[in-house]
Design an enzyme around this catalytic site. Structure first.
Site, short mmCIF file in Angstrom:
data_model
loop_
_atom_site.label_atom_id
_atom_site.label_comp_id
_atom_site.label_asym_id
_atom_site.label_seq_id
_atom_site.Cartn_x
_atom_site.Cartn_y
_atom_site.Cartn_z
CB THR A 207 -0.92 0.00 1.22
OG1 THR A 207 -0.13 -0.16 2.41
CG2 THR A 207 -1.90 -1.15 1.14
CG ASP A 208 0.67 3.62 -3.19
OD1 ASP A 208 1.58 2.79 -3.27
OD2 ASP A 208 -0.13 3.86 -4.12
CE LYS A 209 2.80 11.24 2.91
NZ LYS A 209 3.53 12.46 2.48
CB VAL B 6 -3.17 3.31 1.23
CG1 VAL B 6 -4.19 2.22 0.97
CG2 VAL B 6 -3.08 4.26 0.05
#
Length: 564
Positions: A246-248, A250
Site C-alpha cells: 500500500t502507498d502513503k 492508505v
C-alpha cells in the site's frame, strides 16, 4: 605363440615397441618384427586400457632378452581377499566373480603352438585386477569410503549416518542459562492477518529511516526474538512477503503477510506482538501454512474500498458544500461508468512507468461498484468497491479520479472508449486518504491445501468482528476527520480544473492537444494578473512578455491561487 601382428593391431604394436625401446638392454638392438604375444582379443583390449598389465609386460621383457625364451613367466595367482566391511560389498562381488570365471574356464584350457596355457594367462590378468581391488579396499578402510563407493553402496551410507546420529545423541549437552538465540529456534511459515491506519505512515514497505508499517512490525518482533536482531541488513533472511504494498496514507483492514515464526511462539504471537505495536497497527489472527507459501504469489484477488464524499460527484456548475446530498440517478451514472473497468483492460494510463505494450499493463477486474450513500459526522459518503486480481501503483486512485472528472464535467463519457488504448493520457489521481485494503483472497490455496487435514483455510471468519471494530475506531474516524478538518477531497477538487486533460503528442513535453477547461483558463488568467500586480508593487516593473515567459518568477516563487 610366435606370430607377426604389426598389421593386425597397429595401436598395440606401437605401445609394445615403446616399452621395448625404453628397456636398457634394447638400445643396441632393433625392434623385432615378431614378439611374444597372447593373441586373443580380450587381452589385446586389456593391454591398451590397463596400465598395470602394460607394466607387467615391461617387467618380463628383460627375462625374454636374457633367456631367449618365448614363454612369458607370470606370477602365481593370489587368493582373492574377502572383505567384511559393509562399505566394500562391491569389491567382494568383483572378487567372487573373478573366482567363478576362473573356475568355469578350467574345462576350456588348451595349449597353443608355443606351449603357453591361454587360460592361465587370462586368469593372471584377472588376478592383476584383484590385486588393484585389494589395494583400493585397504585405502578405503584407512581413509574412509571414496566417492564412488558412496554412490554404489547406499546401504553402507545409511548405516554410517545411523552410527553418526547415535554418536551425536550420546554426546553431553552444554548446560547454560543463557537464552537461546533466534537462529537456533525451529521455525514454521505462518500467515498473519493484520490491519493498520496508514495516515501517519509512509506506506507499507520497509524503508530505512522512514516510518512505515513493516518497520513497526519488524521492530516489535525483534524485541520478542522472533526474528534475527540484524534483520535490516539482509531482509531476504526473513523470507517475508506481503499481499499488497500500500502507498502513503492508505489503510488496510485485511492485509496478510507471511513470515517464519518460532514454533514455540506461534500460539501467543498475536497477543505478544500487539503489546509491542502502536494502537493503529493490530494483528487479528495467525495460521500455519506450507513451507513454500508466499502471500503475494498465492493471493488470488484483492478487494479495496474507497470512501469518498458525495460532493466529489457534484456537477461543475453547482456550488458544493458539506451539506450536499447526491441524487440517486447520479449513483446509477457512476455505476454505469465503473462497469467499463470490468474484465481485462490495459491500465498503462492508470499508473507510472509502465508502457502500453508490456504485459504488466493488463489487469483483470472482477468487481467495481459504488454503494449507497450514508452520512457520517454531517458529511455524506459513498464506498466504491474494487475487486481485482492485482493492482499497480496509483491504479485505484486514478480509476476513481477519472470517474470524478467525468461526473464533474471536465471530460466527456466517451473517454472510456480510448483510455485503454496505446495513447498516453494524463489521468487525475484522487486523494489516498479514503483508500482501504478490505480483504485478500486465497481461493486456489484454500482449494489445494485447506482440506488436507494439516492446514487451515485462510478465510478468518472468527476475526471479522475485530476487523469491523478496528475500522470504526481507527480508520473511519481518520477519513472523516481528514475531510472535515483538512478538506482533503475539497482541496483536490479545487486543483482539478488546472489539470491538463487530453493525450500526449510526445513523451516528456507538454501536449499540443491537451487543453485546460474553461474554468482552468480563467483561474490561470487571474493568477497572472495577481502576479503582475504583486511584481509592480515590489518595484519589479516587468513587461507582459517577461511575465508570460516566466521571468517574473526569478525571485521567490509565487503560490498558485485556487478558487473553489
Amino acid at each position: 605363440m610366435l606370430s607377426p601382428w604389426r598389421n593386425r593391431s597397429p595401436t598395440l604394436y606401437k605401445i609394445v615397441c615403446q616399452l621395448f625401446l625404453q628397456h636398457p638392454s634394447s638400445s643396441a638392438r632393433p625392434v623385432p618384427d615378431t614378439i611374444v604375444f597372447l593373441s586373443f582379443p580380450t587381452l589385446q583390449t586389456s593391454l591398451v586400457r590397463n596400465y598395470s598389465l602394460g607394466k607387467l609386460l615391461y617387467r618380463q621383457m628383460a627375462a625374454v632378452e636374457t633367456t631367449g625364451s618365448a614363454e612369458l613367466s607370470l606370477p602365481a595367482r593370489p587368493e582373492p581377499r574377502k572383505f567384511t566391511s559393509a562399505t566394500s560389498n562391491a569389491h567382494n562381488v568383483l572378487a567372487r566373480q573373478a573366482e567363478e570365471r576362473s573356475g568355469a574356464k578350467a574345462a576350456d584350457e588348451h595349449v597353443g603352438d608355443d606351449g603357453m596355457n591361454l587360460s592361465s594367462a587370462k586368469a593372471e590378468m584377472k588376478s592383476t585386477n584383484n590385486v588393484e581391488i585389494d589395494a583400493a579396499s585397504r585405502d578405503n578402510e584407512q581413509e574412509g569410503p571414496s566417492r564412488q563407493s558412496k554412490r554404489k553402496n547406499k546401504k553402507g551410507w545409511r548405516d554410517l549416518k545411523e552410527k553418526n546420529r547415535r554418536k551425536w545423541e550420546h554426546q553431553p549437552r552444554p548446560t547454560t542459562d543463557e537464552p537461546i538465540g533466534h537462529l537456533r529456534k525451529k521455525t514454521k511459515k505462518c500467515a498473519i492477518l493484520m490491519g493498520y491506519c496508514g495516515a501517519a505512515y509512509q506506506g507499507m514497505q520497509w524503508n530505512a529511516g522512514i516510518a512505515t508499517i513493516e518497520t513497526c512490525l519488524f521492530t516489535a518482533m525483534e524485541k520478542l526474538e522472533m526474528i534475527p536482531k540484524e534483520w535490516d541488513k539482509d531482509l531476504y533472511q526473513l523470507s517475508f512477503q506481503r499481499c499488497a504494498r500500500t502507498d502513503k496514507g492508505v489503510s488496510a483492514a485485511g492485509q496478510v503477510v507471511s513470515i517464519p515464526i518460532p514454533v514455540a511462539d506461534i500460539p501467543t504471537a498475536v497477543e505478544r506482538i500487539n503489546a509491542e505495536l502502536p494502537a493503529d497497527i493490530r494483528l487479528f489472527g495467525i495460521r500455519r501454512v506450507t513451507q513454500g507459501f508466499n502471500s503475494k504469489n498465492w493471493c488470488s484477488s484483492r478487494t479495496y474500498l474507497y470512501m469518498c464524499p458525495t460532493l466529489a460527484f457534484a456537477p461543475l456548475e453547482d456550488v458544493v458544500t458539506y451539506d450536499y446530498r447526491i441524487d440517486p440517478s447520479r449513483i446509477e451514472q457512476i455505476n454505469a461508468m465503473l462497469k467499463r473497468y470490468h474484465g481485462t483492460n490495459n491500465f498503462h494510463n492508470f499508473t507510472i512507468g509502465v508502457k502500453p505494450w508490456q504485459d504488466a499493463a493488463k489487469r483483470f477486474m472482477r468487481e467495481v461498484e459504488c454503494g449507497q450513500p450514508f452520512v457520517c459526522d454531517g458529511v455524506e459518503f459513498v464506498v466504491i468497491t474494487v475487486k481485482g486480481q492485482s493492482f499497480m501503483m496509483h491504479q485505484i486512485r486514478k480509476m476513481v479520479g477519472l470517474v470524478i472528472a467525468v461526473m464533474r464535467g471536465h471530460l466527456a463519457p466517451d473517454i472510456f472508449d480510448t483510455i485503454f488504448g496505446p495513447a498516453k493520457a494524463d489521468v487525475p489521481r484522487a486523494p489516498g486518504l479514503g483508500l482501504l485494503l478490505q480483504a485478500v483472497h486465497f481461493d486456489v490455496y484454500n482449494q489445494k491445501f485447506g482440506s488436507d487435514g494439516i492446514h487451515d483455510k485462510l478465510t478468518w471468519p472468527e476475526c471479522q468482528d475485530m476487523i469491523e471494530q478496528f475500522k470504526e475506531e481507527y480508520i473511519y474516524p481518520v477519513v472523516v476527520k481528514g475531510e472535515r478538518e483538512e478538506h482533503s477531497m475539497l482541496t483536490w477538487l479545487g486543483h482539478l480544473p488546472n489539470h491538463i486533460f487530453g493525450y500526449r503528442q510526445g513523451e516528456g513535453r507538454r501536449p499540443d492537444g491537451g487543453t485546460h477547461t474553461a474554468l482552468g483558463d480563467a483561474l490561470y488568467t487571474i493568477e497572472k494578473v495577481a502576479e503582475r500586480a504583486l511584481s509592480e508593487s515590489e518595484g519589479e516593473g516587468l513587461s507582459d512578455d517577461a511575465a508570460e515567459s516566466g521571468l517574473a518568477g526569478s525571485g521567490k516563487k509565487k503560490r498558485r491561487i485556487d478558487i473553489i
